[in-house]
Enzyme design. Structure first.
Site, PDB file in Angstrom:
ATOM      1  N   GLY A   1       0.810  -1.288   0.039  1.00 12.12           N
ATOM      2  CA  GLY A   1      -0.018   0.126  -0.078  1.00 12.12           C
ATOM      3  C   GLY A   1       0.688   1.195  -0.229  1.00 12.12           C
ATOM      4  CG  LEU A   2       0.403   6.033  -0.419  1.00 16.47           C
ATOM      5  CD1 LEU A   2       1.148   6.171  -1.916  1.00 16.47           C
ATOM      6  CD2 LEU A   2      -0.760   6.994  -0.498  1.00 16.47           C
ATOM      7  CG  HIS A   3       4.856   1.551   2.757  1.00 16.35           C
ATOM      8  ND1 HIS A   3       6.309   1.916   2.913  1.00 16.35           N
ATOM      9  CD2 HIS A   3       4.863   0.797   1.246  1.00 16.35           C
ATOM     10  CE1 HIS A   3       6.896   0.966   1.885  1.00 16.35           C
ATOM     11  NE2 HIS A   3       5.813   0.438   1.277  1.00 16.35           N
ATOM     12  CB  ALA A   4       6.623   6.100   5.037  1.00 18.97           C
TER      13      ALA A   4
END
Lengths: 83, 158
Positions: A8-11
């Site tokens: 997913g859209l992690h850091a």
């Protein structure tokens, strides 16, 4: 467009997104359901908590908006070069 | 997900001893181990993984805050520590400014959704000027706990 990478859209991808967005003079906003955030702010991007499969809309307004949208779409569709 | 539940009881260090990024991460991992949120046997590896992650791209996102994090198979349950520094830490931040508040997050390796939700709840609060200011002013774990409870019940203005 859809988040395709497993994590997913992690850091790290969020920072890649902001880095690309910052290269363009236009405003970039990202929508998830009824939430809209500034696509040039890492803090705001982390608020989307976008997991794999999440649908996001990217809206670019101003100079080079089309180029910005194309570059960001390529980044997201490519799964941020992750699995 | 509640911020107060995410932050491990006992893992709030209101006066970090170090001003150095690596040492601060060390202190916070030790705080999580001392609070039984992480296993002592994995201390060196957790530290290495957090630092590797940090060296690939800083989690000093600006505005005086940093959120170093790591996923590890030994972590069964999401856990986080808070460290506060009154003098400021050199953290290689995006805005080149020192960091005063550090959230260290440990996540299980196989639950990326939970990790993102934890990051969301942390960032939701860190993006609020009021939260950042009150956090910096907190002098004890009890004061931090009370701030976390207020944050969870939405009593803080943006």
């Amino acid at each position: 467009m859809k988040i395709v990478n497993r994590l997913g859209l992690h850091a790290r991808p969020a920072m890649c997104f902001v880095d690309v967005a910052m290269q363009f003079p236009c405003e970039v906003s990202v929508k998830r359901a009824d939430q809209t955030v500034d696509g040039k702010s890492i803090m705001m991007m982390m608020l989307l908590a976008a997991t794999q499969g999440t649908e996001l809309d990217i809206v670019c307004e101003g100079d080079q908006a089309e180029e910005a949208c194309a570059a960001l779409k390529k980044l997201v569709d490519g799964g941020f070069d992750e699995e | 997900m509640k911020l107060s539940e995410l932050i491990t009881s006992g893992a709030v260090v209101t006066q970090l001893k170090s001003q150095d990024r690596d040492q601060v991460i060390h202190e916070l991992i030790d705080a999580l181990i001392a609070s039984n949120a992480a296993a002592g046997e994995h201390r060196a590896e957790l530290l290495k993984r957090v630092l590797d992650r940090e060296n690939r791209g800083t989690t000093g996102f600006g505005r005086g805050v940093a959120v170093p994090h790591v996923k590890h198979p030994s972590v069964k349950r999401m856990a986080a520590a808070i460290g506060l520094s009154s003098t400021g830490i050199e953290f290689n931040s995006l805005d080149k400014q020192p960091v005063y508040s550090v959230f260290l997050l440990l996540s299980p390796e196989d639950r990326p959704e939970e990790h993102l939700l934890a990051m969301e709840v942390i960032f939701k609060n860190l993006s609020k000027e009021t939260f950042r200011r009150f956090l910096r002013q907190a002098g004890s774990e009890a004061e931090v706990r009370s701030l976390l409870d207020d944050a969870d019940t939405q009593q803080l203005a943006g």
